[in-house]
Design an enzyme around this catalytic site. Structure first.
Site, mmCIF file in Angstrom:
data_model
loop_
_atom_site.group_PDB
_atom_site.id
_atom_site.type_symbol
_atom_site.label_atom_id
_atom_site.label_comp_id
_atom_site.label_asym_id
_atom_site.label_seq_id
_atom_site.Cartn_x
_atom_site.Cartn_y
_atom_site.Cartn_z
ATOM 1 C CG ASP A 85 -2.273 -0.578 0.963
ATOM 2 O OD1 ASP A 85 -2.481 -1.190 -0.068
ATOM 3 O OD2 ASP A 85 -2.964 -0.774 1.903
ATOM 4 C CG ASP A 116 -5.423 -7.457 15.227
ATOM 5 O OD1 ASP A 116 -5.899 -6.912 15.701
ATOM 6 O OD2 ASP A 116 -4.135 -7.294 15.519
#
Length: 511
Positions: A114, A267
């Site tokens: 990214d 997460d």
């Protein structure tokens, strides 16, 4: 004199009752944290004593060669490495992932870049091409936006056609360097235990001895790995995924709803959702993956904001979903809501700052309000000792660790309330700066330069204000007090001043 008159008028009817209430609330939170720490201490002692190792709780057998099936006897594994302008560590992480021992036609390395810096993008792509020329099945994937940050990148990575053939996905952040046998030690657990969704490895910090600040970080994180995750894995088979150095069963990941970017702890979000579907997790404390701790206070503060704000915001979003869930037992719900979220992610941060840095010093100014000795001394001492067992080599640094953690609790408490209230910085995501070996070797070759003084960057007003408050309370206690709190108050005030004036985590050591 006017201030004294006003203080005398509001003290008895307003300040004293409010402070008494604050003391009671803080004592209740302290007891909650104390019970949680003692419980986990007892459980971890029993786990170590009776040797309930992972291979005794779950079946583990090495995957054997099959003459007829050939390499197809081995499951297909996807390795994802999310990156964002990782100039210093991209070679280390890609090299470590490409060095994993596994049949070459049964593994795909996926670099999710990214990066916004075109130069770094070109460097990462060239590194991927270099490994591809050696016969490694490596894919360089980019997207035209950064929506969802890491969660968005991981989600986009799962959409590629070649991922449909994969059974498991391994995630490594850009500074993580797994050993070659990582897959041989983790994948068999998932192959032989269909109820397992996740196998999580422990983190090993390559720069823990870099400076005193990294030693303090190691002490905090080692307790998380040696106690919290071990207890969660051994008892409820649930703990929060650390976002890296873990292997997921792709079918479990998809059943849980895949990656979501509604908080900055994607997460933990995934782990809670998978747990509510009835999946179990396994923590392998014996398997360690090398990585890097933040070397500057600025990077560490951004990281701690995300790690404190995200869980609080996730709790706000998921608490009713957990309560209404019918697939898991009541005890597991209690564990997730009370133990995992309320005590560890909310109470632990709030009571550390509010009680020890605000309420306790305030009782010096209002002698009508007393804190019992068991609440002011005994319980905090036992909690601190139980926290320190995770890193016995740093036990002599206990006092420094207490003072450092109390200063950091200011930011953790602020971030926790931002998460609970969904305030302005709730979705702030700033990638933790990593320096890598390359940067340090360059820095070592040069003479250390004194950083330029920048008012906005070097001075931290909040720390200075709290330090001034504690110093004032300490002076007042010397003159009028009877509890000798000034010993703690002066030490803690100095810690706030040192960090407030920017004398911690400013210069990266050359070692």
């Amino acid at each position: 004199m006017q201030i004294a008159v006003i203080w005398g008028q509001i003290k008895a009817p307003l300040i004293v009752p409010l402070l008494k209430l604050a003391v009671v609330v803080c004592l209740i939170m302290s007891v909650m944290l104390f019970i949680e720490r003692v419980y986990m201490g007892i459980v971890i002692a029993l786990v170590k004593l009776f040797g309930r190792k992972p291979d005794k709780r779950f079946k583990w057998e090495a995957i054997k060669d099959d003459v007829e099936l050939g390499n197809s006897a081995y499951p297909m594994v996807l390795v994802q490495i999310p990156m964002y302008n990782e100039r210093e560590v991209y070679q280390l992480s890609i090299g470590a992932a490409c060095g994993l021992s596994w049949p070459s036609d049964r593994i795909v390395i996926q670099v999710l870049d990214d990066s916004t810096d075109p130069t770094i993008k070109d460097m990462v792509e060239l590194e991927c091409q270099r490994w591809a020329s050696k016969g490694i099945n490596i894919k360089y994937e980019i997207r035209d936006n950064r929506n969802g940050y890491k969660a968005g990148a991981l989600k986009e990575g799962m959409k590629h056609s070649y991922v449909k053939h994969c059974d498991y996905v391994v995630i490594f952040d850009a500074d993580f360097q797994p050993e070659p046998d990582f897959l041989w030690r983790t994948i068999p657990f998932l192959v032989h235990n269909p109820e397992l969704a996740l196998v999580q490895a422990r983190w090993k910090f390559v720069n823990a001895d870099e400076c005193l600040m990294t030693r303090m970080q190691e002490m905090s994180l080692d307790y998380h790995f040696t106690v919290e995750q071990e207890v969660g894995s051994s008892t409820y088979s649930f703990f929060g995924f650390n976002g890296t150095a873990g292997v997921w069963r792709i079918s479990a990941l998809n059943e849980a709803g895949g990656w979501k970017d509604r908080t900055t702890v994607e997460d933990m979000d995934l782990a809670v959702r998978a747990s509510l579907k009835g999946w179990k997790f396994l923590y392998l404390g014996s398997l360690k993956v090398k990585n890097e701790l933040p070397s500057t206070l600025k990077a560490y503060r951004y990281q701690q904001h995300r790690w404190s704000c995200g869980p609080a915001n996730l709790f706000r979003k998921m608490v009713m979903e957990i309560i209404k869930n019918k697939k898991v037992s009541t005890w597991k719900k209690v564990h997730v809501i009370y133990s995992f979220f309320v005590v560890r992610k909310l109470v632990a941060h709030i009571v550390t700052f509010i009680f020890y840095c605000v309420v306790l010093p305030a009782t010096v100014l209002v002698p009508e309000v007393e804190v019992p000795k068991w609440g002011a001394v005994y319980i905090p001492s036992i909690i601190t000792i139980l926290n320190a067992v995770g890193t016995p080599r740093s036990f002599h640094l206990l006092v420094f660790w207490i003072l450092f953690e109390n200063v950091m609790s200011l930011h953790r408490t602020k971030a926790t309330f931002i998460g609970l209230l969904e305030a302005g910085r709730v979705n702030e995501w700033i990638v933790t700066e990593k320096l890598g070996d390359t940067h340090k070797s360059k820095a070592a070759a040069k003479a250390p330069r004194k950083p330029r003084f920048r008012f906005g960057e070097r001075l931290h007003v909040l720390e200075l204000c709290v330090g001034a408050y504690l110093f004032f309370c300490g002076c007042y206690d010397v003159v009028f007090g009877k509890n000798h709190y000034f010993i703690y108050l002066f030490a803690q005030a100095i810690a706030f001043f040192i960090m407030g004036f920017g004398y911690v985590g400013t210069i990266v050591p050359n070692s």
